[in-house]
Design a protein around this motif. Structure first.
Motif, PDB file in Angstrom:
ATOM      1  N   THR A   5     -37.047   0.020 -55.797  1.00  0.00           N
ATOM      2  CA  THR A   5     -36.382  -1.285 -55.762  1.00  0.00           C
ATOM      3  C   THR A   5     -36.716  -2.078 -57.019  1.00  0.00           C
ATOM      4  O   THR A   5     -37.727  -1.838 -57.671  1.00  0.00           O
ATOM      5  CB  THR A   5     -36.837  -2.107 -54.532  1.00  0.00           C
ATOM      6  OG1 THR A   5     -38.266  -2.162 -54.514  1.00  0.00           O
ATOM      7  CG2 THR A   5     -36.355  -1.478 -53.231  1.00  0.00           C
ATOM      8  N   LYS A   6     -35.852  -3.034 -57.334  1.00  0.00           N
ATOM      9  CA  LYS A   6     -36.134  -3.940 -58.464  1.00  0.00           C
ATOM     10  C   LYS A   6     -36.718  -5.231 -57.923  1.00  0.00           C
ATOM     11  O   LYS A   6     -36.078  -5.921 -57.128  1.00  0.00           O
ATOM     12  CB  LYS A   6     -34.847  -4.231 -59.239  1.00  0.00           C
ATOM     13  CG  LYS A   6     -34.354  -3.048 -60.024  1.00  0.00           C
ATOM     14  CD  LYS A   6     -33.239  -3.460 -60.983  1.00  0.00           C
ATOM     15  CE  LYS A   6     -32.599  -2.227 -61.593  1.00  0.00           C
ATOM     16  NZ  LYS A   6     -31.610  -2.535 -62.631  1.00  0.00           N
ATOM     17  N   GLU A   7     -37.935  -5.533 -58.341  1.00  0.00           N
ATOM     18  CA  GLU A   7     -38.604  -6.752 -57.900  1.00  0.00           C
ATOM     19  C   GLU A   7     -38.876  -7.609 -59.139  1.00  0.00           C
ATOM     20  O   GLU A   7     -38.663  -7.162 -60.265  1.00  0.00           O
ATOM     21  CB  GLU A   7     -39.926  -6.404 -57.212  1.00  0.00           C
ATOM     22  CG  GLU A   7     -39.872  -5.285 -56.202  1.00  0.00           C
ATOM     23  CD  GLU A   7     -39.311  -5.713 -54.854  1.00  0.00           C
ATOM     24  OE1 GLU A   7     -39.234  -6.932 -54.623  1.00  0.00           O
ATOM     25  OE2 GLU A   7     -38.944  -4.833 -54.056  1.00  0.00           O
ATOM     26  N   GLU A   8     -39.407  -8.820 -58.910  1.00  0.00           N
ATOM     27  CA  GLU A   8     -39.701  -9.698 -60.050  1.00  0.00           C
ATOM     28  C   GLU A   8     -40.725  -9.060 -60.990  1.00  0.00           C
ATOM     29  O   GLU A   8     -40.639  -9.186 -62.203  1.00  0.00           O
ATOM     30  CB  GLU A   8     -40.217 -11.052 -59.550  1.00  0.00           C
ATOM     31  CG  GLU A   8     -40.132 -12.134 -60.610  1.00  0.00           C
ATOM     32  CD  GLU A   8     -40.684 -13.468 -60.143  1.00  0.00           C
ATOM     33  OE1 GLU A   8     -41.042 -14.283 -60.989  1.00  0.00           O
ATOM     34  OE2 GLU A   8     -40.757 -13.691 -58.911  1.00  0.00           O
ATOM     35  N   GLN A   9     -41.702  -8.354 -60.413  1.00  0.00           N
ATOM     36  CA  GLN A   9     -42.758  -7.767 -61.250  1.00  0.00           C
ATOM     37  C   GLN A   9     -42.347  -6.461 -61.925  1.00  0.00           C
ATOM     38  O   GLN A   9     -43.109  -5.929 -62.730  1.00  0.00           O
ATOM     39  CB  GLN A   9     -44.051  -7.584 -60.450  1.00  0.00           C
ATOM     40  CG  GLN A   9     -44.033  -6.456 -59.426  1.00  0.00           C
ATOM     41  CD  GLN A   9     -43.589  -6.919 -58.043  1.00  0.00           C
ATOM     42  OE1 GLN A   9     -42.708  -7.758 -57.913  1.00  0.00           O
ATOM     43  NE2 GLN A   9     -44.191  -6.360 -57.022  1.00  0.00           N
ATOM     44  N   GLY A  10     -41.143  -5.959 -61.607  1.00  0.00           N
ATOM     45  CA  GLY A  10     -40.653  -4.732 -62.231  1.00  0.00           C
ATOM     46  C   GLY A  10     -40.003  -3.811 -61.220  1.00  0.00           C
ATOM     47  O   GLY A  10     -39.742  -4.200 -60.082  1.00  0.00           O
ATOM     48  N   ILE A  11     -39.759  -2.571 -61.642  1.00  0.00           N
ATOM     49  CA  ILE A  11     -39.236  -1.560 -60.717  1.00  0.00           C
ATOM     50  C   ILE A  11     -40.410  -1.078 -59.874  1.00  0.00           C
ATOM     51  O   ILE A  11     -41.450  -0.717 -60.418  1.00  0.00           O
ATOM     52  CB  ILE A  11     -38.650  -0.369 -61.493  1.00  0.00           C
ATOM     53  CG1 ILE A  11     -37.430  -0.827 -62.296  1.00  0.00           C
ATOM     54  CG2 ILE A  11     -38.287   0.774 -60.543  1.00  0.00           C
ATOM     55  CD1 ILE A  11     -36.978   0.212 -63.294  1.00  0.00           C
ATOM     56  N   VAL A  12     -40.236  -1.096 -58.559  1.00  0.00           N
ATOM     57  CA  VAL A  12     -41.322  -0.684 -57.670  1.00  0.00           C
ATOM     58  C   VAL A  12     -40.940   0.600 -56.951  1.00  0.00           C
ATOM     59  O   VAL A  12     -39.925   0.655 -56.253  1.00  0.00           O
ATOM     60  CB  VAL A  12     -41.658  -1.789 -56.647  1.00  0.00           C
ATOM     61  CG1 VAL A  12     -42.762  -1.318 -55.699  1.00  0.00           C
ATOM     62  CG2 VAL A  12     -42.079  -3.079 -57.351  1.00  0.00           C
TER      63      VAL A  12
END
Lengths: 247, 247
Positions: free
Chosen positions: B177-184
């Protein structure tokens, strides 16, 4: 000779502040070392919009320096980032008019201060916020902040060990918002005195906690005496966010 | 004698991994030092759900130890956090049945890997992600990941310097998934071999970059040979997120 302007970020944790100091690791020392090496040992001096203290971060500090090299902005950026340590990053490079000065030409600056107002510490960002696990009244903090916006003599909100005579500054904008990284106090002004943002934040936190009332901030401002304001909040929550110039 | 279970977080940057090693700073060493001091010099040994490597972080590592002290969970938490260094944090403490074992009783573990897939590095989280400024095809990465979900012999996705014989593990869940901190990249499974998450991530990144095709992941799995999988991605993007037990 070309004048080079750079927008730079640094994570202040492992630096003894921005400015050169003998036998200390500083942001200025590290950048000048790389530039001097690039210029085959000829000392290159950099100039910043202002200094920052130990532990304070920058997202948009501005520096300039002069060089005989005719590199493209992107070549400068790549060459510098390849040699700089990982806690300094050159975000953008512009070749500017030789009269541009990163300190004298500042029109306004933006600082942000991040407070982690949760019961549990977040160790992953511990060097980039102030952990403050006490209940806060935001309404009162907002109210108190309004007294500081505008043009005032900020003597009460300035570290006492300063040489500057004229302590009148203008704060154009001040907001307190809740973001993912914590409570963010944003201040935009034409200039900030030594420790001014950290003393404002420390004072607002005392208001938020109910340790002092809203009106005490107005009284502190009028007193022009450091002892009337609150504690200086710690450096690691502070970010020099943006420096604006006319061009 | 009381058995104490703790959920702990640590920022792995300044540790030489979890496990005790002579003359090295490790998470286990630091916690045992504090516990031994609390017990007036009587050595206390802690047991974790598993070790983590140098630079790898934990948001929800689980440890246990035995003590004669009859403290309440909250007293344990406060006493330990007051004495531990700032890059270790005790999130919760439970007094458990004396038969509980943090390693033998694990039912499933969740790991997350964070990739900063932007053109510009974010220096503020540089120790908590893998900076990967190259274009990625997420669709293909998702497709490749599907081959790994389920029960398989993961020999190809295990560092070759391991003693473990049985390399069959089950991955229950895998998402990107794409999150604020990066791709997780999140992986949940009944157990993970040495470097397994980092090799899976390294392989998926090669698929995303087009350096290998989706089907090569299935072929790698069937080959049971480390050389068929991709590179081991660096440790600083990896977080041991959660360890689950039956009770």
């Amino acid at each position: 000779m070309n004048r080079i302007k750079c927008i730079i970020a640094y994570e202040g944790t492992l630096f003894n502040g921005y400015q050169v100091q003998p036998n200390q690791r500083t942001v200025q020392t590290d950048i000048e070392k790389v530039l001097t090496r690039m210029h085959k040992g000829m000392p290159i001096r950099i100039h910043a919009s202002g200094r920052t203290d130990t532990g304070v971060h920058a997202v948009g500090q501005v520096i300039h320096f002069d060089s005989e090299y005719n590199l493209e902005p992107d070549q400068w950026k790549k060459a510098l980032n390849a040699q700089l340590p990982k806690d300094i990053y050159i975000k953008s490079v512009t070749i500017v008019d030789p009269t541009f000065h990163s300190r004298f030409d500042v029109v306004q600056k933006e600082y942000r201060y991040v407070i982690w107002n949760e019961t549990e510490e977040n160790i992953f960002s511990r060097n980039q916020h102030y952990f403050f696990p006490y209940e806060l009244d935001f309404g009162k903090m907002q109210e108190a902040l309004q007294y500081l916006i505008g043009t005032h003599d900020f003597s009460s909100f300035c570290a006492s060990n300063t040489d500057i005579q004229d302590k009148v500054r203008t704060i154009y904008e001040g907001t307190i918002t809740k973001e993912e990284q914590g409570i963010v106090i944003k201040l935009v002004g034409n200039g900030f005195l030594y420790n001014m943002v950290r003393i404002i934040v420390g004072t607002l936190l005392e208001v938020g906690q109910g340790k002092r009332d809203v009106l005490s901030v107005k009284i502190a401002l009028e007193a022009r005496d450091r002892s009337f304001a609150g504690k200086t909040s710690p450096p690691q929550g502070l970010f020099l966010w943006k420096v604006d110039y006319n061009n």
